[in-house]
Every structure is written in structure tokens, then in C-alpha cells.
Motif scaffolding. Sequence first.
Motif, PDB file in Angstrom:
ATOM      1  N   GLY A 103      17.471   4.600  -3.161  1.00 46.05           N
ATOM      2  CA  GLY A 103      18.119   5.265  -4.285  1.00 46.05           C
ATOM      3  C   GLY A 103      17.214   6.257  -4.969  1.00 46.05           C
ATOM      4  N   LEU A 104      15.936   5.893  -5.138  1.00 50.72           N
ATOM      5  CA  LEU A 104      14.976   6.825  -5.731  1.00 50.72           C
ATOM      6  C   LEU A 104      14.836   8.084  -4.894  1.00 50.72           C
ATOM      7  N   LEU A 105      14.810   7.923  -3.570  1.00 56.54           N
ATOM      8  CA  LEU A 105      14.661   9.093  -2.704  1.00 56.54           C
ATOM      9  C   LEU A 105      15.860  10.024  -2.813  1.00 56.54           C
ATOM     10  N   LEU A 106      17.048   9.461  -2.895  1.00 58.76           N
ATOM     11  CA  LEU A 106      18.241  10.295  -3.067  1.00 58.76           C
ATOM     12  C   LEU A 106      18.186  11.060  -4.391  1.00 58.76           C
ATOM     13  N   GLU A 107      17.756  10.386  -5.457  1.00 58.96           N
ATOM     14  CA  GLU A 107      17.598  11.064  -6.748  1.00 58.96           C
ATOM     15  C   GLU A 107      16.532  12.148  -6.664  1.00 58.96           C
ATOM     16  N   ALA A 108      15.469  11.864  -5.919  1.00 60.29           N
ATOM     17  CA  ALA A 108      14.377  12.825  -5.784  1.00 60.29           C
ATOM     18  C   ALA A 108      14.827  14.075  -5.040  1.00 60.29           C
ATOM     19  N   TRP A 146      11.398   2.982   7.041  1.00 58.77           N
ATOM     20  CA  TRP A 146      11.585   1.759   6.252  1.00 58.77           C
ATOM     21  C   TRP A 146      12.881   1.839   5.454  1.00 58.77           C
ATOM     22  N   LEU A 147      13.157   2.987   4.863  1.00 53.90           N
ATOM     23  CA  LEU A 147      14.395   3.143   4.104  1.00 53.90           C
ATOM     24  C   LEU A 147      15.615   2.999   5.010  1.00 53.90           C
ATOM     25  N   GLU A 148      15.482   3.362   6.269  1.00 50.62           N
ATOM     26  CA  GLU A 148      16.586   3.309   7.231  1.00 50.62           C
ATOM     27  C   GLU A 148      16.826   1.902   7.766  1.00 50.62           C
ATOM     28  N   THR A 194       0.830  -1.208   0.000  1.00 43.99           N
ATOM     29  CA  THR A 194       0.000   0.000   0.000  1.00 43.99           C
ATOM     30  C   THR A 194       0.862   1.255   0.000  1.00 43.99           C
ATOM     31  N   MET A 195       1.906   1.270   0.833  1.00 48.16           N
ATOM     32  CA  MET A 195       2.799   2.429   0.864  1.00 48.16           C
ATOM     33  C   MET A 195       3.441   2.662  -0.496  1.00 48.16           C
ATOM     34  N   LEU A 196       3.895   1.596  -1.135  1.00 52.46           N
ATOM     35  CA  LEU A 196       4.543   1.745  -2.438  1.00 52.46           C
ATOM     36  C   LEU A 196       3.532   2.095  -3.529  1.00 52.46           C
ATOM     37  N   ARG A 197       2.329   1.595  -3.400  1.00 54.30           N
ATOM     38  CA  ARG A 197       1.277   1.960  -4.357  1.00 54.30           C
ATOM     39  C   ARG A 197       1.005   3.465  -4.296  1.00 54.30           C
ATOM     40  N   LEU A 216      17.038  -6.372   6.591  1.00 58.09           N
ATOM     41  CA  LEU A 216      16.052  -7.013   5.730  1.00 58.09           C
ATOM     42  C   LEU A 216      16.743  -7.984   4.772  1.00 58.09           C
ATOM     43  N   GLU A 217      15.961  -8.895   4.232  1.00 61.67           N
ATOM     44  CA  GLU A 217      16.503  -9.863   3.287  1.00 61.67           C
ATOM     45  C   GLU A 217      15.560 -10.018   2.097  1.00 61.67           C
ATOM     46  N   GLY A 218      16.069 -10.616   1.044  1.00 60.15           N
ATOM     47  CA  GLY A 218      15.240 -11.014  -0.087  1.00 60.15           C
ATOM     48  C   GLY A 218      14.611  -9.856  -0.824  1.00 60.15           C
ATOM     49  N   GLU A 219      13.373 -10.071  -1.277  1.00 62.31           N
ATOM     50  CA  GLU A 219      12.686  -9.113  -2.127  1.00 62.31           C
ATOM     51  C   GLU A 219      12.455  -7.786  -1.426  1.00 62.31           C
ATOM     52  N   GLU A 220      12.126  -7.812  -0.133  1.00 56.07           N
ATOM     53  CA  GLU A 220      11.878  -6.542   0.539  1.00 56.07           C
ATOM     54  C   GLU A 220      13.155  -5.712   0.633  1.00 56.07           C
ATOM     55  N   GLU A 221      14.283  -6.344   0.864  1.00 54.79           N
ATOM     56  CA  GLU A 221      15.538  -5.598   0.903  1.00 54.79           C
ATOM     57  C   GLU A 221      15.871  -5.034  -0.469  1.00 54.79           C
ATOM     58  N   ARG A 222      15.583  -5.791  -1.515  1.00 53.03           N
ATOM     59  CA  ARG A 222      15.823  -5.261  -2.863  1.00 53.03           C
ATOM     60  C   ARG A 222      14.972  -4.017  -3.100  1.00 53.03           C
ATOM     61  N   LEU A 223      13.716  -4.082  -2.676  1.00 50.09           N
ATOM     62  CA  LEU A 223      12.826  -2.933  -2.823  1.00 50.09           C
ATOM     63  C   LEU A 223      13.313  -1.756  -1.983  1.00 50.09           C
ATOM     64  N   ARG A 224      13.696  -2.038  -0.743  1.00 46.64           N
ATOM     65  CA  ARG A 224      14.158  -0.948   0.132  1.00 46.64           C
ATOM     66  C   ARG A 224      15.348  -0.226  -0.487  1.00 46.64           C
ATOM     67  N   ALA A 225      16.325  -0.980  -0.958  1.00 52.28           N
ATOM     68  CA  ALA A 225      17.505  -0.370  -1.568  1.00 52.28           C
ATOM     69  C   ALA A 225      17.132   0.435  -2.805  1.00 52.28           C
TER      70      ALA A 225
END
Length: 380
Positions: A80-85, A61-63, A13-16, A67-76
Motif C-alpha cells: 500500500g505504501l508503494l502504491l501511495e508513493a 517481496w511485495l508480489e 534490514t530491507m525495511l530498515r 505469506l501468513e501472520g506478521e510478515e503478510e501484514r507487513l507485506r500488505a
Amino acid sequence: MSGIEQRKYWLDTMLRIGTPVLEALAARRLKEQLPKEFHSERSQFAHLEAFARLACGMAPWLELQGLEGEEERLRACYAGLLLEAIDAAVDPQSPDYMEFKTEGQPLVDAAFLAHALVRAPKAVTDRLDARVKGNLIVALKQTRRTAPSGSNWLLFSAMVEAALYSLGDPEYDRMRVGYAVHMFMDWYKGDGVYGDGKDFHWDYYNSFVIQPMLLDVVTLFEQENEEYARLRPLVLQRAQRYASVLERSIAPDGTYPFLGRSIVYRFGAFQLLSQAALQHFLEDSLPPAQVRCALTAVINRIMQYPGTLDENGWLQPGIYGYQPELAESYINTGSLYLCAAVFLPLGLLPADPFWSGEDMKWTARRIADGENVMRDHALE
């Protein structure tokens, strides 16, 4: 749903909600894409509002480490998106360069962005390169043009200075911090609630702004100032009580009282309850898993209504779907992203009791089901 299934629902939901904002801004196309039709006279501020308020909620969550697996991939990926933003928002050459200079509204949302920096020091603040950090410091300092009124706006000024301190700027203004803290000590009304200024208002500003910012500012500076260290247990005790009040306000069906200003911030009204879970200061009588289930009911009820998001995924004004008459004149599309503040507990690992505990009925549901529940009590 189990706690782990609820966590996935929260994250999805947060990512949506947040993905359209971050992807557009990272591509430097947010001004082009963010809808401006709603209260268009406020549209010059909408981009900073959407970005800053979203970042404020996503930051824990970004901090998160471990985390492991898919959620860690999403977090990373989203870190990165937030830094670009941030770069896109504060680079004077960017088409998405944002409005920090005008007196008034930019101070508000600079403060929400500042709160994100304080909440994610390792994942965001410390990862900014020198150019972006320099641009960000300049942008934040531009908001000093606004002289805040005797209200929650004092905490906006204090939070901006807290971010400057976190960014290592030696010119942060201690007086703006101290003035806000001391005025709110004077404006305490009792039983866990502060006035918004000298007057009390029936609304959620103790949760939208006042208590989350006050507590985090006092905590950040307690090592620098003995008085803040002395005040922190008192501020924390009051926040504990108000968090319990928020939990008790969630009805058995996941609705809650629709009182006061800015109600279209939806479940952002529960920011302080979410912060209490994140920072582990819930009252002993309030189990974390009970809070998880209560907040899940609130989130789910709101998100199931068509019209909450438009056909392109942008938030629309309302609580349950599209209800523009509920929005005050100062609200635009960007304002609505303060709803992201409910997602703070995503900054806890899946093994934390908030997520791993068995499902529990929340207070109002237990009472409505005829259970023998301990009576409430005021903060003495």
C-alpha cells in the motif's frame, strides 16, 4: 542463524533501509526529508533515484502470495505504501512530483521503477487506479527525450518500454526493446559476461543492470516474438554462469572484490545472484541455501558498520560505513538505494529451499577451510 532467522534478518534490514523513503514519499515529504548535502548538484534527481531503486529490490517481496501472520501484514502494508508513493511521484500536483523530463539521469531511474512494475505485476502494476496509471505512463514516456548511448543505457530504454507494455499501453516502442537486445547479443564477451557497449569493464554492471534487465525483458516479450523465445535459453545460460562467478567472489569473511564504478551500491553488486535464486536458475552445482549463507555474510558485514545509515536512517556513501571518497561524481544519496536489489529472494516463500535448507558454507569458505571442492569451469 537458521534459514528462517536469516530471512527475518533480511526482511528487517530491507525495511530498515527502505522505510524512511517510502513513508516520506507516501506522505509527500520525500523532497523535504531526503538528505541533499552529498553531491548536492545532483539533488534534483535524488528522489526518483532513491524511490525507483528501492522499489526495484522490494518488488518481488511485495508480489509474494501465500505469506501468513506478521510478515503478510507487513507485506500488505508496504504494498500500500508503494502504491501511495507512485501516486506521489507522478502526480503533477504533488510536492514530491518527480523529474522525468530532463534528458539523461531520469531515464536511468525510470527504468529501475519500470523493473519494479515488471517484477510485481499483481501487487503493484494491476492495482494502480486509472488516474495514477495515466500519470505514470505520461511520466515514463517523458524519458524518451533521452537518446541512450551505446551502453547499458540501451537497456534502460528497453525496460521503460517493457513497463509501458505491462501497463497495457499499445504505444510501447518495440524497436527500443529489439535494438537493446540485439546490441547486447553482439557485445557478449564470453564466459557469462557482456561488454558495457563494445568494451569490457571490470565492474559490477553485468549485475547492477545488464543481465537482470536483459533477462527480464527477453522473458517478458518471448510470447510476442519467436526470436526472443529462441534467445532466452542462451541469455539464461550466460546469467547462470555469471551468478556462479558472483558467488565465488564472496570471500570467507563476507568481503568481495571492490572493483570498478558505483561500488557504493554495496550489496546491490549481487543483484544477479539474488535474481538467479529468486527465479530458480542457479546452476545445479550451486545449492540455494549456500547462496543464502553467502549473501547473508555480505549483508551482515556491511550493515554492522556505523555510518552506513545516518542518525535518521538514510543511507550514506561508502561500503563499510561512511566512505564518501569511494563515490563517483554522478552519485548522490538517492543513488545508494540500489543496494536493495540484493533482497530479491524475499520474493520466495519461507518453505522454498533457499530459506528452508540447512546452513552451508559458500565456495570460498569451503576452499579456505581445506575442503575438497570441485574445480571451476568456463562456460563453453
